[in-house]
Write an enzyme that holds these catalytic residues in place. Structure first.
Site, PDB file in Angstrom:
ATOM      1  N   HIS A 128       4.347  -6.241  -9.889  1.00  0.00           N
ATOM      2  CA  HIS A 128       4.755  -6.506  -8.183  1.00  0.00           C
ATOM      3  C   HIS A 128       3.585  -6.916  -7.395  1.00  0.00           C
ATOM      4  O   HIS A 128       2.763  -7.340  -8.123  1.00  0.00           O
ATOM      5  CB  HIS A 128       4.886  -4.415  -7.596  1.00  0.00           C
ATOM      6  CG  HIS A 128       3.838  -4.109  -7.273  1.00  0.00           C
ATOM      7  ND1 HIS A 128       3.008  -2.779  -7.862  1.00  0.00           N
ATOM      8  CD2 HIS A 128       2.284  -4.590  -7.305  1.00  0.00           C
ATOM      9  CE1 HIS A 128       1.301  -2.867  -7.359  1.00  0.00           C
ATOM     10  NE2 HIS A 128       0.960  -3.532  -7.406  1.00  0.00           N
ATOM     11  N   ASN A 187       2.676  -3.819 -12.837  1.00  0.00           N
ATOM     12  CA  ASN A 187       3.968  -4.665 -13.315  1.00  0.00           C
ATOM     13  C   ASN A 187       4.847  -5.232 -12.821  1.00  0.00           C
ATOM     14  O   ASN A 187       5.633  -5.417 -13.130  1.00  0.00           O
ATOM     15  CB  ASN A 187       5.032  -3.128 -12.989  1.00  0.00           C
ATOM     16  CG  ASN A 187       4.667  -2.869 -11.361  1.00  0.00           C
ATOM     17  OD1 ASN A 187       4.065  -4.102 -10.626  1.00  0.00           O
ATOM     18  ND2 ASN A 187       5.421  -1.831 -11.317  1.00  0.00           N
ATOM     19  N   GLU A 235       8.089  -3.233  -5.881  1.00  0.00           N
ATOM     20  CA  GLU A 235       8.512  -2.815  -7.323  1.00  0.00           C
ATOM     21  C   GLU A 235       9.563  -3.357  -8.406  1.00  0.00           C
ATOM     22  O   GLU A 235       9.909  -3.613  -8.063  1.00  0.00           O
ATOM     23  CB  GLU A 235       8.659  -1.523  -7.506  1.00  0.00           C
ATOM     24  CG  GLU A 235       7.386  -0.542  -6.717  1.00  0.00           C
ATOM     25  CD  GLU A 235       5.997  -0.873  -7.407  1.00  0.00           C
ATOM     26  OE1 GLU A 235       5.331  -1.194  -8.029  1.00  0.00           O
ATOM     27  OE2 GLU A 235       5.716   0.388  -8.265  1.00  0.00           O
ATOM     28  N   ASP A 249       1.819  -3.731   2.942  1.00  0.00           N
ATOM     29  CA  ASP A 249       1.832  -2.850   2.714  1.00  0.00           C
ATOM     30  C   ASP A 249       1.150  -1.537   3.671  1.00  0.00           C
ATOM     31  O   ASP A 249       0.233  -1.953   3.077  1.00  0.00           O
ATOM     32  CB  ASP A 249       2.388  -2.193   0.808  1.00  0.00           C
ATOM     33  CG  ASP A 249       1.122  -2.894   0.325  1.00  0.00           C
ATOM     34  OD1 ASP A 249      -0.042  -2.811   0.663  1.00  0.00           O
ATOM     35  OD2 ASP A 249       1.220  -3.115  -0.388  1.00  0.00           O
TER      36      ASP A 249
HETATM   37  C1  GLP Z   1      -1.680  -2.463  -5.152  1.00  0.00           C
HETATM   38  C2  GLP Z   1      -0.909  -3.820  -3.616  1.00  0.00           C
HETATM   39  C3  GLP Z   1      -0.892  -5.116  -4.263  1.00  0.00           C
HETATM   40  C4  GLP Z   1      -2.051  -5.184  -5.141  1.00  0.00           C
HETATM   41  C5  GLP Z   1      -1.874  -4.718  -6.513  1.00  0.00           C
HETATM   42  C6  GLP Z   1      -3.414  -4.999  -7.404  1.00  0.00           C
HETATM   43  O1  GLP Z   1      -1.381  -1.352  -5.320  1.00  0.00           O
HETATM   44  N1  GLP Z   1       0.021  -2.674  -3.022  1.00  0.00           N
HETATM   45  O2  GLP Z   1      -1.060  -5.829  -2.770  1.00  0.00           O
HETATM   46  O3  GLP Z   1      -2.524  -6.524  -4.985  1.00  0.00           O
HETATM   47  O4  GLP Z   1      -1.620  -3.379  -6.524  1.00  0.00           O
HETATM   48  O5  GLP Z   1      -3.923  -4.759  -7.295  1.00  0.00           O
HETATM   49  P1  GLP Z   1      -5.191  -4.228  -7.754  1.00  0.00           P
HETATM   50  O6  GLP Z   1      -5.995  -5.256  -7.206  1.00  0.00           O
HETATM   51  O7  GLP Z   1      -6.403  -3.149  -7.463  1.00  0.00           O
HETATM   52  O8  GLP Z   1      -5.378  -4.066  -9.027  1.00  0.00           O
END
Ligand code: GLP
Length: 262
Positions: A154, A152, A159, A83
């Protein structure tokens, strides 16, 4: 035991750093054997705080490879990130493109063409999402997919609600996600872009193997829902139950709500 759990490969370590070393063990064996067999498929890359120690450990491990093999890996490397934020350019330090360059690309001398991400500055983000999905398809789809987990539920930026058949597209980020990711934006959720381009569940589930990496107590409950509750668009990560080759990598804190693992 639900059928999915019987096919799930679980690796648990007390602390995140030991966990990352274990994932790197797996990834470097994958890379070495794919190089030897000349069948390295595109890699699926993830961003986020969870992944940072992984990239550090990967770079260190690859530095110990014989230089001829490392050079071959650098030449063959092709990865697709999950993404990117709409509106951020690779030159913006808060973009995922900048994250990937800093964590991986600059250490392996990878060109932007080898480290693919959606273009957050495209004039028509919906068209860019279609282009990115089709570029991945043309490259043969993902071999090994790394995935983090959002608070959440995702994966990528899929989302809730996200159906299993969702494809690469523009999404609007939930406020919870903007709060979760505010750290890179001076702590201000309002500075986090409202939209992103993300690969969909369909592209993610088409990967040959999926590695879900989850650390920390804050993700324990959503991880339980993703693995043990019936699949639902409300917990996008739960669609991973439809995949026959999922590896779960967890530290002790993240699996506190998984009775079979804790
Ligand atoms: C982000 C990314 C995801 C990531 C997730 C967890 O927003 N879009 O690809 O795996 O959320 O993030 P974090 O590792 O900072 O908790």
């Amino acid at each position: 035991m639900p059928e999915f759990l019987s096919t799930l490969s679980v690796q648990r370590r007390p602390q995140p750093l030991a966990l990352m070393e274990a994932i790197v063990d797996h990834v470097v064996v994958h890379l070495a054997s794919a190089l030897d067999q000349e069948c390295l498929k595109p890699l699926g890359m993830a961003t986020g705080r969870t992944m940072e120690p992984f990239y550090g450990a990967l770079i260190q491990r690859l530095a110990a490879w014989p230089s001829s093999r490392l050079e071959r890996l650098k030449r063959c490397w092709l990865s697709f990130n999950l993404d990117e934020y709409v509106g951020l350019s690779p030159g913006d330090s808060r973009s995922f493109a900048a994250y990937m360059h800093a964590q991986l690309g600059c250490h392996l001398d990878l060109s932007p063409g080898q480290l693919q991400l959606p273009d957050g500055t495209a004039k028509d983000p919906a068209e860019e999402a279609r282009r990115y999905g089709s570029a991945l398809h043309q490259a043969g789809g993902i071999g090994l997919q790394l995935l983090g987990l959002g608070g959440n539920g995702h994966v990528g930026f899929n989302e809730p609600p996200s159906p299993a058949g969702s494809r690469c597209r523009v999404v609007t980020l939930q406020q919870a996600t903007r709060i979760q990711n505010a750290g890179a934006f001076g702590g201000n959720p309002d500075e986090v872009p409202e939209q992103a381009i993300t690969l969909g569940l369909e592209e993610i589930l088409a990967a040959d193997e999926i590695h879900l990496i989850v650390t920390g107590a804050a993700k324990a409950e959503i991880l339980r829902q993703a693995l043990l509750e019936p699949c639902s668009a409300e917990v996008p990560a739960s669609w991973l139950q439809h995949h026959s080759c999922v590896h779960l990598w967890v530290d002790d804190a993240a699996c506190a709500h998984l009775p079979l693992l804790s």
